[in-house]
Design an enzyme around this catalytic site. Structure first.
Site, short mmCIF file in Angstrom:
data_model
loop_
_atom_site.label_atom_id
_atom_site.label_comp_id
_atom_site.label_asym_id
_atom_site.label_seq_id
_atom_site.Cartn_x
_atom_site.Cartn_y
_atom_site.Cartn_z
N ASP A 186 0.99 -1.44 -0.11
CA ASP A 186 -0.16 -0.27 0.12
C ASP A 186 0.55 1.03 0.45
O ASP A 186 0.59 2.43 -0.68
CB ASP A 186 -0.82 -0.49 1.33
N VAL A 187 2.00 1.08 0.70
CA VAL A 187 2.83 2.72 1.20
C VAL A 187 3.37 2.75 -0.38
O VAL A 187 3.65 3.84 -0.53
CB VAL A 187 3.48 1.99 2.09
#
Length: 403
Positions: A186-187
């Site tokens: 996600d990051v």
């Protein structure tokens, strides 16, 4: 810990940029938090029917509300939502949708992470908004992207790590596949989104034309397989789990000491000779099995136990001081509390204290960017649900400033 309560100072690099944030969870919010840190005005749309961003309920822990209870700010939500204004709006409600459409007309950037096609019924999809506003930069984040056989499947970080191959590389050789300790898929997808948006804005500023950015968690995760992915493409040999070991460098690993663990990262043969001198094992550097990095890779199984045995009786302080004096890369394995309390973290502003009205300040992780002319200004705490709704109405009622 840095006190970020003063918003004054040099203007941010993205001052004046308006972002309509239709994203939730982590990838999209990571991107929009970065844009906010750089000076953009970010209006985060949250559905009152669901309690807002899913992660508001991903606790405990929660920030206190100032009245002896918990606020709606979970630690997870705070990790990716500082600097934004929360707007309570249900896209299924015609009045709320009209508010969001007015915002879209004034925005430079729209970012969303609905399932592909999920915003068509609301008239907020990329085709519709780009037709109305040709200069808009519209970023869509999804699990598998807007095309391909898996486009309609949901995507979460863990699923992206599994599908994209990184879990097959993480963990001990005899253990199960393991995810990275944080939501790194996600990051990193949020990081790629930020880069794509800034590139599209530069193109927009030069040509007047916006565009659609199609970004997938799985695509971005495969892209940062980096050397392990390229190792496989070059050799045809599937990478294997090696714990903390490096696929191309030996020794580059974590080793136990008498009172903890240290990282030793030997990058060349000269460093290896100095490392062996510290160990009191100069013969290792002269042994043809270990004299060069390719040889050490081949004979990793014989070398690592010898190194481990020589280090385990020494203290962390002894190993770090001894190798630093010999210019061999070495460092401690910190816990999270140790890392965030370190003198380096203090000097670099790794932790911020952000004030809130009527409640205690909250502590969040700082932005690592250090810009000399347009410094990052992370001064606004993560928002309470809906706290910016009236502010958005007021702002939209003001005439638009000339560029």
């Amino acid at each position: 810990m840095t006190d970020a309560s003063d918003p004054l100072g040099a203007p941010g690099a993205l001052d004046g940029l308006v972002v309509l944030d239709l994203s939730r969870i982590l990838a999209g919010p990571t991107c929009t938090q970065l844009l906010a840190d750089l000076g953009a005005t970010v209006w985060k749309i949250e559905n009152p029917g669901t309690g807002g961003d899913d992660t508001r309920a991903w606790g405990p822990p929660y920030a206190p509300d100032g009245a002896g209870g918990d606020s709606d700010l979970s630690a997870y939500f705070m990790a990716a939502n500082r600097g934004k204004r929360s707007v309570a709006a249900d896209l299924a409600d015609p009045a709320d949708r009209a508010l969001v459409e007015r915002l879209a007309a004034r925005a430079d950037v729209v970012i969303e992470n609905f399932k592909p096609g999920g915003l068509v019924r609301h008239g907020l999809d990329h085709d519709t908004l780009l037709a109305r506003h040709p200069g808009l930069v519209y970023c869509s984040i999804s699990g598998f992207g807007q095309t391909g056989p898996n486009r309609d499947k949901p995507g979460y970080d863990l699923m992206a790590q599994g599908y994209g191959g990184i879990m097959s590389l993480t963990g001990t050789p005899d253990g199960p596949p393991m995810k990275v300790g944080v939501g790194i898929a996600d990051v990193m997808c949020g990081m790629y989104a930020t880069i794509g948006i800034l590139a599209a804005l530069r193109h927009r500023d030069a040509t007047g034309q916006g565009q659609h950015i199609d970004l997938a968690l799985v695509d971005s995760q495969m892209a940062w397989l980096i050397n392990e992915g390229t190792n496989y493409l070059a050799s045809g040999i599937p990478p294997q789990r090696r714990g903390n070991g490096h696929p191309n460098i030996v020794p580059y690993d974590v080793f136990a000491c008498a009172d903890g663990h240290v990282i030793v990262a030997v990058g060349n043969d000269a460093q290896f000779a100095r490392f062996c001198d510290f160990l009191g094992l100069p013969a290792l550097a002269e042994d043809q099995r270990f004299a060069t990095n390719p040889a050490r890779l081949t004979h990793r199984g014989a070398l690592i136990p010898a190194i481990a045995a020589a280090l385990e009786a020494r203290t962390m302080a002894e190993v770090i001081a001894g190798l630093e004096s010999r210019r061999v890369p070495v460092g401690p394995v910190h816990t999270v509390p140790q890392a965030l309390a370190s003198d380096q973290a203090e000097a670099r502003g790794a932790v911020l204290s952000l004030p809130r009205d009527g409640a205690p300040p909250v502590r969040v992780l700082g932005n690592p960017l250090k810009l000399s002319g347009t410094p990052v200004r992370a001064h606004r705490a993560p928002p309470a649900f809906g706290e910016g709704t009236q502010a958005l109405h007021d702002w939209l009622d003001q005439p638009k400033k000339a560029p």
